[in-house]
Motif scaffolding. Structure first.
Motif, short mmCIF file in Angstrom:
data_model
loop_
_atom_site.label_atom_id
_atom_site.label_comp_id
_atom_site.label_asym_id
_atom_site.label_seq_id
_atom_site.Cartn_x
_atom_site.Cartn_y
_atom_site.Cartn_z
N TRP A 1 0.88 -1.17 0.00
CA TRP A 1 0.00 0.00 0.00
C TRP A 1 0.91 1.21 0.00
O TRP A 1 1.91 1.23 0.69
N GLY A 2 0.53 2.24 -0.71
CA GLY A 2 1.35 3.44 -0.62
C GLY A 2 1.14 4.39 -1.78
O GLY A 2 0.18 4.28 -2.54
N TYR A 3 2.06 5.32 -1.88
CA TYR A 3 2.00 6.32 -2.94
C TYR A 3 2.15 5.61 -4.30
O TYR A 3 2.71 4.52 -4.39
N PRO A 4 1.61 6.20 -5.36
CA PRO A 4 1.52 5.50 -6.65
C PRO A 4 2.81 4.87 -7.16
O PRO A 4 2.79 3.71 -7.60
N THR A 5 3.91 5.56 -7.13
CA THR A 5 5.14 5.00 -7.68
C THR A 5 5.61 3.79 -6.88
O THR A 5 6.10 2.81 -7.46
N LEU A 6 5.44 3.81 -5.59
CA LEU A 6 5.83 2.67 -4.75
C LEU A 6 5.05 1.43 -5.15
O LEU A 6 5.59 0.33 -5.20
N VAL A 7 3.77 1.60 -5.45
CA VAL A 7 2.91 0.47 -5.79
C VAL A 7 3.09 0.04 -7.25
O VAL A 7 3.13 -1.14 -7.55
N ARG A 8 3.21 1.00 -8.16
CA ARG A 8 3.20 0.70 -9.59
C ARG A 8 4.57 0.31 -10.18
O ARG A 8 4.63 -0.43 -11.15
N ASP A 9 5.64 0.85 -9.63
CA ASP A 9 6.97 0.63 -10.22
C ASP A 9 7.75 -0.39 -9.40
O ASP A 9 8.21 -0.09 -8.30
N PRO A 10 7.90 -1.61 -9.93
CA PRO A 10 8.60 -2.65 -9.15
C PRO A 10 10.06 -2.33 -8.86
O PRO A 10 10.65 -2.91 -7.95
N ASN A 11 10.66 -1.40 -9.60
CA ASN A 11 12.06 -1.04 -9.36
C ASN A 11 12.22 0.07 -8.32
O ASN A 11 13.31 0.27 -7.79
N HIS A 12 11.15 0.79 -8.03
CA HIS A 12 11.24 1.95 -7.13
C HIS A 12 11.75 1.57 -5.75
O HIS A 12 12.61 2.25 -5.19
N HIS A 13 11.22 0.48 -5.20
CA HIS A 13 11.64 0.05 -3.87
C HIS A 13 13.15 -0.17 -3.82
O HIS A 13 13.84 0.33 -2.94
N ASP A 14 13.67 -0.93 -4.78
CA ASP A 14 15.10 -1.21 -4.80
C ASP A 14 15.91 0.07 -5.01
O ASP A 14 16.97 0.25 -4.40
N ASP A 15 15.40 0.96 -5.85
CA ASP A 15 16.09 2.24 -6.07
C ASP A 15 16.14 3.07 -4.79
O ASP A 15 17.14 3.74 -4.52
N LEU A 16 15.08 3.01 -4.00
CA LEU A 16 15.09 3.71 -2.70
C LEU A 16 16.16 3.13 -1.78
O LEU A 16 16.91 3.87 -1.15
N ILE A 17 16.19 1.81 -1.69
CA ILE A 17 17.15 1.14 -0.82
C ILE A 17 18.58 1.44 -1.26
O ILE A 17 19.48 1.58 -0.44
N GLU A 18 18.78 1.56 -2.58
CA GLU A 18 20.10 1.88 -3.11
C GLU A 18 20.40 3.38 -3.05
O GLU A 18 21.47 3.83 -3.45
N ARG A 19 19.41 4.16 -2.56
CA ARG A 19 19.55 5.61 -2.36
C ARG A 19 19.76 6.38 -3.65
O ARG A 19 20.47 7.38 -3.68
N LYS A 20 19.13 5.92 -4.72
CA LYS A 20 19.20 6.66 -5.98
C LYS A 20 18.45 7.97 -5.81
O LYS A 20 17.33 8.00 -5.29
#
Length: 88
Positions: free
Chosen positions: A53-72
Motif C-alpha cells: 500500500w502506498g503512494y503511486p510509484t511505490l505500488v506501480r513501479d517494481p524497481n522503485h523500492h530497490d532504487d530507494l534502498i540503493e539511495r538513488k
C-alpha cells in the motif's frame, strides 16, 4: 506499508533522514486514516513481499523500492514528492 511473509512493515524517514522499512510492531497507530492518493497491490512472485500500500510509484513501479534502498536520487525525489500526505 508492505505485508511480508514475516510481518507488516512501514516505510518511514528514520534517524538517518532517509526512508527505511520498519516493522509496524515498533509503533502505535494514532491516526487510522490513509491518504486518499494511496494505492494497493497484491504482489506475486516477489517473496517475501505479499502486498503493498502506498503512494503511486511505490505500488506501480517494481524497481522503485530497490532504487530507494540503493539511495538513488531520483527515487528519493519521488519519495519526498509523493509520500507527503496531502492536507485533508
Amino acid at each position: 506499508m508492505a505485508l511480508w511473509t514475516y510481518g507488516l512493515g512501514v516505510l518511514i524517514v528514520d534517524d538517518t533522514g532517509k526512508p527505511n522499512w520498519k516493522l509496524i510492531d515498533l509503533f502505535s497507530v494514532v491516526d487510522r486514516r490513509l491518504p486518499n492518493t494511496w494505492e494497493f497491490e497484491v504482489i506475486k512472485d516477489r517473496a517475501p513481499v505479499l502486498a503493498i500500500w502506498g503512494y503511486p510509484t511505490l505500488v506501480r513501479d517494481p524497481n522503485h523500492h530497490d532504487d530507494l534502498i540503493e539511495r538513488k536520487s531520483s527515487a528519493l525525489e519521488v519519495f519526498l514528492r509523493e509520500a507527503q500526505p496531502s492536507p485533508q
